[in-house]
Design a protein around this motif. Structure first.
Motif, PDB file in Angstrom:
ATOM      1  N   VAL A  31       8.206   0.526  -3.586  1.00 41.27           N
ATOM      2  CA  VAL A  31       7.012   1.164  -4.149  1.00 41.27           C
ATOM      3  C   VAL A  31       6.605   0.489  -5.450  1.00 41.27           C
ATOM      4  O   VAL A  31       5.415   0.297  -5.710  1.00 41.27           O
ATOM      5  CB  VAL A  31       7.242   2.686  -4.343  1.00 41.27           C
TER       6      VAL A  31
ATOM      7  N   ALA B 218       3.143   7.762  -5.356  1.00 32.82           N
ATOM      8  CA  ALA B 218       3.249   7.053  -4.077  1.00 32.82           C
ATOM      9  C   ALA B 218       4.480   7.523  -3.302  1.00 32.82           C
ATOM     10  O   ALA B 218       4.413   7.744  -2.092  1.00 32.82           O
ATOM     11  CB  ALA B 218       3.299   5.548  -4.310  1.00 32.82           C
TER      12      ALA B 218
ATOM     13  N   GLU C 251       3.926  11.034  -1.947  1.00 31.30           N
ATOM     14  CA  GLU C 251       2.965  11.024  -0.845  1.00 31.30           C
ATOM     15  C   GLU C 251       3.603  10.504   0.440  1.00 31.30           C
ATOM     16  O   GLU C 251       3.383  11.054   1.519  1.00 31.30           O
ATOM     17  CB  GLU C 251       1.774  10.142  -1.226  1.00 31.30           C
ATOM     18  N   LYS C 252       4.412   9.460   0.331  1.00 32.80           N
ATOM     19  CA  LYS C 252       5.011   8.838   1.518  1.00 32.80           C
ATOM     20  C   LYS C 252       6.237   9.578   2.045  1.00 32.80           C
ATOM     21  O   LYS C 252       6.501   9.573   3.243  1.00 32.80           O
ATOM     22  CB  LYS C 252       5.420   7.397   1.209  1.00 32.80           C
TER      23      LYS C 252
ATOM     24  N   THR D 179       2.905  -1.181  -5.631  1.00 33.42           N
ATOM     25  CA  THR D 179       1.908  -0.696  -6.588  1.00 33.42           C
ATOM     26  C   THR D 179       1.628  -1.714  -7.691  1.00 33.42           C
ATOM     27  O   THR D 179       0.681  -1.550  -8.447  1.00 33.42           O
ATOM     28  CB  THR D 179       2.347   0.640  -7.241  1.00 33.42           C
TER      29      THR D 179
ATOM     30  N   LYS E 116       2.202   6.396 -11.265  1.00 28.39           N
ATOM     31  CA  LYS E 116       1.628   5.813 -10.053  1.00 28.39           C
ATOM     32  C   LYS E 116       2.712   5.642  -8.985  1.00 28.39           C
ATOM     33  O   LYS E 116       2.500   5.949  -7.814  1.00 28.39           O
ATOM     34  CB  LYS E 116       0.985   4.469 -10.404  1.00 28.39           C
ATOM     35  N   CYS E 117       3.874   5.164  -9.401  1.00 24.87           N
ATOM     36  CA  CYS E 117       4.986   4.958  -8.461  1.00 24.87           C
ATOM     37  C   CYS E 117       5.496   6.289  -7.907  1.00 24.87           C
ATOM     38  O   CYS E 117       5.731   6.413  -6.696  1.00 24.87           O
ATOM     39  CB  CYS E 117       6.137   4.230  -9.145  1.00 24.87           C
TER      40      CYS E 117
END
Length: 149
Positions: free
Chosen positions: A108, A126, A129-130, A112, A122-123
């Motif tokens: 990730v 992600a 979300e995943k 990113t 941000k990481c």
């Protein structure tokens, strides 16, 4: 998930498993409380992701309580908390092993294009979300932080 909880409650009643029954009732109560709060705020009912967050929170609370009871010499209460943790975890998806979480954090960060601690949010977004509910995000956060230093 709600259907799974309702079925688990019926099964616990039929089998006479009082620990499982009380724990499932606690889970359902926590979900209903969040539903009521959401309704008051004009939001939709609790989603599957939010239910997973509630379950994670309940596990963390019980882990802390079990440690406190153990440290205070109240082994029977600590055991009770651990039994509740086992029941709650039975409704959660299987957690990824730590080495795989480390690899996912690394991928990730690479995906990113993160370069510093300011990109940590941000990481983490992600990852959440995943892989919702599949890893302990507090531990993952520490791993991402180490990678971004």
């Amino acid at each position: 998930m709600r259907d799974k909880l309702a079925t688990a409650m019926k099964d616990a009643m039929k089998s006479g498993d009082s620990r499982r029954l009380s724990t499932v009732r606690l889970i359902q109560t926590a979900i209903k409380d969040r539903d009521i709060a959401n309704r008051g705020a004009g939001k939709d009912p609790v989603s599957e992701d939010e239910i997973m967050q509630i379950l994670h929170k309940m596990v963390k609370q019980r882990e802390e309580s079990a440690k406190i009871y153990h440290d205070a010499g109240r082994a029977e209460l600590a055991t009770q908390e651990r039994e509740e943790i086992d029941v709650i975890k039975s409704f959660m998806p299987e957690q990824l092993p730590e080495d795989q979480v480390r690899q996912l954090c690394q991928s990730v960060v690479t995906e990113t294009g993160a370069h510093g601690l300011r990109d940590m949010g941000k990481c983490m977004n992600a990852l959440k979300e995943k892989y919702p509910g599949k890893m302990d995000f507090a531990k993952a956060s520490g791993m991402v932080k180490d990678l971004l230093k």
